[in-house]
Design an enzyme around this catalytic site. Structure first.
Site, mmCIF file in Angstrom:
data_model
loop_
_atom_site.group_PDB
_atom_site.id
_atom_site.type_symbol
_atom_site.label_atom_id
_atom_site.label_comp_id
_atom_site.label_asym_id
_atom_site.label_seq_id
_atom_site.Cartn_x
_atom_site.Cartn_y
_atom_site.Cartn_z
ATOM 1 N N LYS A 1 0.831 -1.206 0.000
ATOM 2 C CA LYS A 1 0.000 0.000 0.000
ATOM 3 C C LYS A 1 0.868 1.260 0.000
ATOM 4 O O LYS A 1 0.607 2.216 -0.744
ATOM 5 C CB LYS A 1 -0.918 0.012 1.220
ATOM 6 C CG LYS A 1 -1.855 1.215 1.283
ATOM 7 C CD LYS A 1 -2.688 1.229 2.550
ATOM 8 C CE LYS A 1 -3.753 0.155 2.528
ATOM 9 N NZ LYS A 1 -4.683 0.273 3.683
ATOM 10 N N CYS B 1 -19.456 2.697 8.588
ATOM 11 C CA CYS B 1 -19.725 3.356 9.874
ATOM 12 C C CYS B 1 -21.042 2.948 10.526
ATOM 13 O O CYS B 1 -21.048 2.415 11.641
ATOM 14 C CB CYS B 1 -19.707 4.872 9.686
ATOM 15 S SG CYS B 1 -18.087 5.533 9.231
#
Length: 435
Positions: free
Chosen positions: A35, A263
């Site tokens: 990454k 979320c």
């Protein structure tokens, strides 16, 4: 000023890039070498409008750095933000704080002087105190101030949310931490952004309460939509009629197949567990969680019913897989409940999503066929289902859709099409919350 951002995920990467845009020197740390290598090469691991250019420009200006070396990043940091994942813990629904505490230990061990340690991750009430205790345990000789600075970023509009937020919440008992965070957020103070200074526990609860309230609005209008269908009312007009009341507001009153994402599902569940542990259950939020889970499962049955009670051997075109448009995020997306049920019922599913197909493939049944565009997905389909309201789907002419489909069933779970136009084109059209 210098900031270290621990975690190059959605929150860490967006926050780090935006702080760099403020003129702050930012080091983003992640344990995944692939990454970090990709970010150094300008390749962004997530889809977020405008993020690629923001990262590219600030990296070119020398304000934004990416590294796997925690010690190097925190060495001269005025503040270290913890922005790692807090997924739901398997078995009980509590937020899993394993990554948070691992990050705190590693950061504290690497520090060479006093700093401010800030939790940016969404964490349950009381986590800040545990972080402070852990910091004292690891480095008792250092003055490490602790603060909570929850994020309120919406996927698809995160950069605007950071740069022009409704508010900034900072929870701390430390005057030094408050002063450092005031300096970091000075560009927002200059444009008169409300900055709420409060205690650690209060800041942590603000985040959970905000997400739970928004999830409740979504679930409320979804249940009202079901009632609208039974009594002949229009949920769009109901939502507008109540949303114009300033006490209620118009946002998050869009009926659909249920909420998903990174979320709302985990945060509502974590709040439920926290409240139960405290002996003060939040019954409304408990109901929101159960109703939303049931709703996503029920959407597949709605599609099957629209197809005459069976989809065995039928081709179903699915438009949209991500939990919302303008993101490639598949976490808790309604499609994860709908598509497998259609495949299980014998349907051949042809799917298209502008950004989420690579992320969807490991999560959906292997039988799903992924298509080039919406028309490719609809080619020869007996029925079409809209799961995610990407703008590109709104522009589809009904007559062109009719020209490529074999059947005439359209189940619009996001109400993006005009019912009259769809019926004029010969479709048996059903939507959410409309007679």
């Amino acid at each position: 000023m210098h900031v270290a951002m621990i975690g190059a995920g959605y929150v860490g990467l967006v926050s780090g890039a935006c702080f760099a845009e403020f003129g702050i020197d930012v080091s983003v740390v992640d344990k995944d070498p692939a990454k970090i290598t990709a970010l150094k090469q300008g390749r962004i691991p997530i889809f977020e409008p405008g993020l690629d250019e923001l990262v590219k420009s600030n990296a070119a200006e020398g304000r934004l750095h990416f590294t796997t070396d925690t010690a190097k990043a925190v060495n001269r940091a005025d503040a270290v933000f913890i922005a790692v994942g807090t997924p739901s813990r398997r078995g009980d629904g509590h937020a899993d704080l394993t990554y948070v505490f691992e990050a705190v230990r590693e950061v504290c061990a690497a520090l060479t002087g006093p700093t401010v340690l800030v939790t940016k991750s969404t964490v349950p009430v009381g986590t800040g105190r545990k972080v402070a205790a852990l910091a004292r345990e690891v480095r008792p000789e250092l003055d490490i101030a602790v603060a909570s600075n929850p994020e309120f970023l919406r996927e698809g509009s995160a950069i605007g949310d950071f740069m022009r937020p409704d508010r900034v919440v900072i929870g701390t008992d430390s005057e030094r931490a408050q002063a450092v965070l005031k300096r970091l957020y000075r560009p927002l103070y200059l444009i008169e952004t409300p900055i709420v200074f409060t205690g650690l526990e209060t800041a942590e609860l603000i985040k959970y309460a905000a997400n739970a309230f928004l999830a409740t609005k979504i679930t409320f209008i979804n249940e009202v939509a079901d009632l609208c269908e039974k009594v002949g009312a229009d949920v769009h007009d109901v939502a507008r009629g109540i949303g114009l009341d300033g006490r209620i507001g118009r946002k998050f009153l869009h009926a659909g197949p249920g909420f998903g994402g990174s979320c709302f599902p985990k945060d509502t569940l974590a709040l439920v567990r926290t409240a139960q542990d405290a002996g003060t259950p939040v019954r409304i939020v408990e109901t929101v969680v159960s109703v939303n889970d049931a709703r996503k499962a029920a959407m597949a049955e709605r599609v099957i019913a629209a197809c005459g009670g069976s989809v065995a051997g039928k081709t179903i075109a699915v438009l949209g897989l991500t939990f919302k448009p303008e993101t490639d995020d598949m976490r808790d997306a309604p499609s994860l409940a709908i598509v497998p049920r259609l495949v299980e019922a014998g349907a051949v599913v042809r799917a298209y999503d502008p950004e989420g197909m690579a992320q969807a493939k490991p999560l959906l049944p292997a039988e799903v066929v992924y298509c080039r565009d919406a028309y490719d997905a609809a080619e020869g389909a007996d029925a079409l289902v809209v799961i995610t309201e990407w703008n590109v789907f709104r522009a589809i002419p009904p007559d062109r859709l009719a020209g490529v489909m074999t059947g005439r069933v359209v189940v619009d779970l996001r109400n993006i099409f005009d019912p009259a136009a769809m019926r004029e084109a010969g479709f048996a059209y059903s939507s959410i919350g409309r007679a």
